[in-house]
Design an enzyme around this catalytic site. Sequence first.
Site, PDB file in Angstrom:
ATOM      1  N   GLU A  63       0.863  -1.191   0.000  1.00  0.00           N
ATOM      2  CA  GLU A  63       0.000   0.000   0.000  1.00  0.00           C
ATOM      3  C   GLU A  63       0.894   1.233   0.000  1.00  0.00           C
ATOM      4  O   GLU A  63       1.743   1.413   0.886  1.00  0.00           O
ATOM      5  CB  GLU A  63      -0.958   0.022   1.198  1.00  0.00           C
ATOM      6  CG  GLU A  63      -1.876   1.261   1.117  1.00  0.00           C
ATOM      7  CD  GLU A  63      -3.037   1.269   2.089  1.00  0.00           C
ATOM      8  OE1 GLU A  63      -3.491   0.188   2.531  1.00  0.00           O
ATOM      9  OE2 GLU A  63      -3.500   2.396   2.404  1.00  0.00           O
ATOM     10  N   ASP A 115       9.994   7.793  -0.133  1.00  0.00           N
ATOM     11  CA  ASP A 115       9.341   7.752  -1.443  1.00  0.00           C
ATOM     12  C   ASP A 115       9.126   6.304  -1.914  1.00  0.00           C
ATOM     13  O   ASP A 115      10.083   5.515  -1.974  1.00  0.00           O
ATOM     14  CB  ASP A 115      10.269   8.509  -2.402  1.00  0.00           C
ATOM     15  CG  ASP A 115       9.712   8.641  -3.796  1.00  0.00           C
ATOM     16  OD1 ASP A 115       8.695   8.006  -4.109  1.00  0.00           O
ATOM     17  OD2 ASP A 115      10.320   9.383  -4.574  1.00  0.00           O
ATOM     18  N   ASP A 137      -1.985  12.096  -3.551  1.00  0.00           N
ATOM     19  CA  ASP A 137      -2.061  13.563  -3.610  1.00  0.00           C
ATOM     20  C   ASP A 137      -2.600  13.969  -4.978  1.00  0.00           C
ATOM     21  O   ASP A 137      -2.055  13.563  -6.009  1.00  0.00           O
ATOM     22  CB  ASP A 137      -0.672  14.163  -3.378  1.00  0.00           C
ATOM     23  CG  ASP A 137      -0.226  13.985  -1.927  1.00  0.00           C
ATOM     24  OD1 ASP A 137      -1.095  13.890  -1.045  1.00  0.00           O
ATOM     25  OD2 ASP A 137       0.994  13.929  -1.682  1.00  0.00           O
ATOM     26  N   LYS A 141      -4.257  21.240 -10.018  1.00  0.00           N
ATOM     27  CA  LYS A 141      -3.952  22.247 -11.053  1.00  0.00           C
ATOM     28  C   LYS A 141      -3.257  21.582 -12.238  1.00  0.00           C
ATOM     29  O   LYS A 141      -2.313  20.800 -12.034  1.00  0.00           O
ATOM     30  CB  LYS A 141      -3.022  23.324 -10.486  1.00  0.00           C
ATOM     31  CG  LYS A 141      -3.700  24.201  -9.474  1.00  0.00           C
ATOM     32  CD  LYS A 141      -2.789  25.324  -9.047  1.00  0.00           C
ATOM     33  CE  LYS A 141      -3.449  26.080  -7.914  1.00  0.00           C
ATOM     34  NZ  LYS A 141      -2.519  26.562  -6.930  1.00  0.00           N
ATOM     35  N   ASP A 173     -11.101  10.883  -5.342  1.00  0.00           N
ATOM     36  CA  ASP A 173     -12.314  11.709  -5.381  1.00  0.00           C
ATOM     37  C   ASP A 173     -12.155  12.842  -6.399  1.00  0.00           C
ATOM     38  O   ASP A 173     -13.000  13.721  -6.466  1.00  0.00           O
ATOM     39  CB  ASP A 173     -12.567  12.312  -3.994  1.00  0.00           C
ATOM     40  CG  ASP A 173     -11.377  13.123  -3.519  1.00  0.00           C
ATOM     41  OD1 ASP A 173     -10.226  12.649  -3.691  1.00  0.00           O
ATOM     42  OD2 ASP A 173     -11.572  14.236  -2.992  1.00  0.00           O
TER      43      ASP A 173
HETATM   44  C1  LIG Z   1      -3.988  12.596   0.165  1.00  0.00           C
HETATM   45  S1  LIG Z   1      -3.042  11.553   1.190  1.00  0.00           S
HETATM   46  C2  LIG Z   1      -4.038  10.092   1.342  1.00  0.00           C
HETATM   47  C3  LIG Z   1      -3.619   9.231   2.496  1.00  0.00           C
HETATM   48  C4  LIG Z   1      -4.434   7.930   2.677  1.00  0.00           C
HETATM   49  N1  LIG Z   1      -4.235   7.003   1.572  1.00  0.00           N
HETATM   50  C5  LIG Z   1      -5.881   8.227   2.866  1.00  0.00           C
HETATM   51  O1  LIG Z   1      -6.689   7.887   1.955  1.00  0.00           O
HETATM   52  O2  LIG Z   1      -6.263   8.780   3.915  1.00  0.00           O
HETATM   53  C6  LIG Z   1      -1.722  11.004   0.113  1.00  0.00           C
HETATM   54  C7  LIG Z   1      -0.569  10.348   0.848  1.00  0.00           C
HETATM   55  O3  LIG Z   1       0.414   9.904  -0.076  1.00  0.00           O
HETATM   56  C8  LIG Z   1       1.692  10.116   0.493  1.00  0.00           C
HETATM   57  N2  LIG Z   1       2.678  10.210  -0.599  1.00  0.00           N
HETATM   58  C9  LIG Z   1       2.894  11.261  -1.431  1.00  0.00           C
HETATM   59  N3  LIG Z   1       3.891  10.998  -2.285  1.00  0.00           N
HETATM   60  C10 LIG Z   1       4.327   9.744  -1.989  1.00  0.00           C
HETATM   61  C11 LIG Z   1       5.360   8.920  -2.501  1.00  0.00           C
HETATM   62  N4  LIG Z   1       6.135   9.315  -3.512  1.00  0.00           N
HETATM   63  N5  LIG Z   1       5.533   7.695  -1.936  1.00  0.00           N
HETATM   64  C12 LIG Z   1       4.734   7.271  -0.925  1.00  0.00           C
HETATM   65  N6  LIG Z   1       3.741   8.012  -0.402  1.00  0.00           N
HETATM   66  C13 LIG Z   1       3.541   9.231  -0.924  1.00  0.00           C
HETATM   67  C14 LIG Z   1       1.549  11.402   1.269  1.00  0.00           C
HETATM   68  O4  LIG Z   1       2.525  11.532   2.279  1.00  0.00           O
HETATM   69  C15 LIG Z   1       0.137  11.295   1.816  1.00  0.00           C
HETATM   70  O5  LIG Z   1       0.102  10.751   3.102  1.00  0.00           O
END
Ligand SMILES: C[S@@+](CC[C@H](N)C(=O)[O-])C[C@H]1O[C@@H](n2cnc3c(N)ncnc32)[C@H](O)[C@@H]1O
Length: 232
Positions: A63, A115, A137, A141, A173
Site C-alpha cells: 500500500e 518515497d 495527492d 492544477k 475523489d
Molecule cells: C492525500 S493523502 C491520502 C492518504 C491515505 N491514503 C488516505 O486515503 O487517507 C496522500 C498520501 O500519499 C503520500 N505520498 C505522497 N507521495 C508519496 C510517494 N512518492 N511515496 C509514498 N507516499 C507518498 C503522502 O505523504 C500522503 O500521506
Amino acid sequence: MAEERRTRSTEAFFGRRKGKSLRPAQAQVSQELLPRLKLDLTRQAPADLGALFMIPVTSVRLEIGFGGGEHLHHETGRFPDAGFIGVEPFVNGMAKFLSRLHEEPRPNLRLYDDDATQLLDWLPDASLDGIDLFYPDPWPKKRHWKRRFVNPANLDRFARVMKSGARFRFASDIDTYVNWTLLACKAHGAFGWQAQSAPDWHTPYEDWPGTRYEAKALREGRIPAYLTFIRS
Ligand SMILES: C[S@@+](CC[C@H](N)C(=O)[O-])C[C@H]1O[C@@H](n2cnc3c(N)ncnc32)[C@H](O)[C@@H]1O
C-alpha cells in the site's frame, strides 16, 4: 539503469515530510517501533519476499501512501496469511499508524518511510500480488499534473514488480485524476480495467473500511471512484 531509476525517483517525490511536532509518547513509539519494522533498502531484497515477515505468508501486497494507516491496519487483520508492505513518507501519518500498531501489532507487516519509488525499484521482478494506491495527492492544477504518482514511469515500475494477474487498486475523489489514471493505464498496456458498468467503479471495495482522506472528501461532497486493474 540503476542511475536512471535513481534520477526518476528523486524527481517523483513532491509530498510533505513533516507536519506539527509529534507528542512525546508518539515520538517514543516511533523511535522504538519504526526501526524494527522498516525495510533496509541498502540490503538486497530477498528473491522470495515472504522472507521479510515474522510469519509465513502466502502472498505479498503493497500500500503506497497509507496516510494514518486506517485501511492498512484493517487489511492486515483481515488477511493474516498475507504479507503487507506499507509506505508513508509523511512523519505524522507514520507516527499515527505506529501508535495504532503499538496497541494492536501485526506480524505480517513491514514499513518504509520514504518515497515509494525507492521501494519499488528495490523489489524483485514479479514479486507482488497487489498494489493499493488510495487517494494519492491529487495535484488538481493542470500545471502540476505531471507530479501525480500515476505516470508512465511509475506504471512501468508497477508492471515490473507485479505478478501476472496481480491487482492494482486506485481510489480517488478527483475526477481529473480518475480519468488521468484510466487513460494512463490504457496507454501503458499492461493493466486491464475490471469495471463492467458505472456502479462497479462507484461501489467501494469489498469490506472497505474507508480512509481518513476519503471521509473528508465525502464530507465536502466529492464522490469517490474505486478502480481495479489486473496486470496482464
Ligand atoms: C492525500 S493523502 C491520502 C492518504 C491515505 N491514503 C488516505 O486515503 O487517507 C496522500 C498520501 O500519499 C503520500 N505520498 C505522497 N507521495 C508519496 C510517494 N512518492 N511515496 C509514498 N507516499 C507518498 C503522502 O505523504 C500522503 O500521506
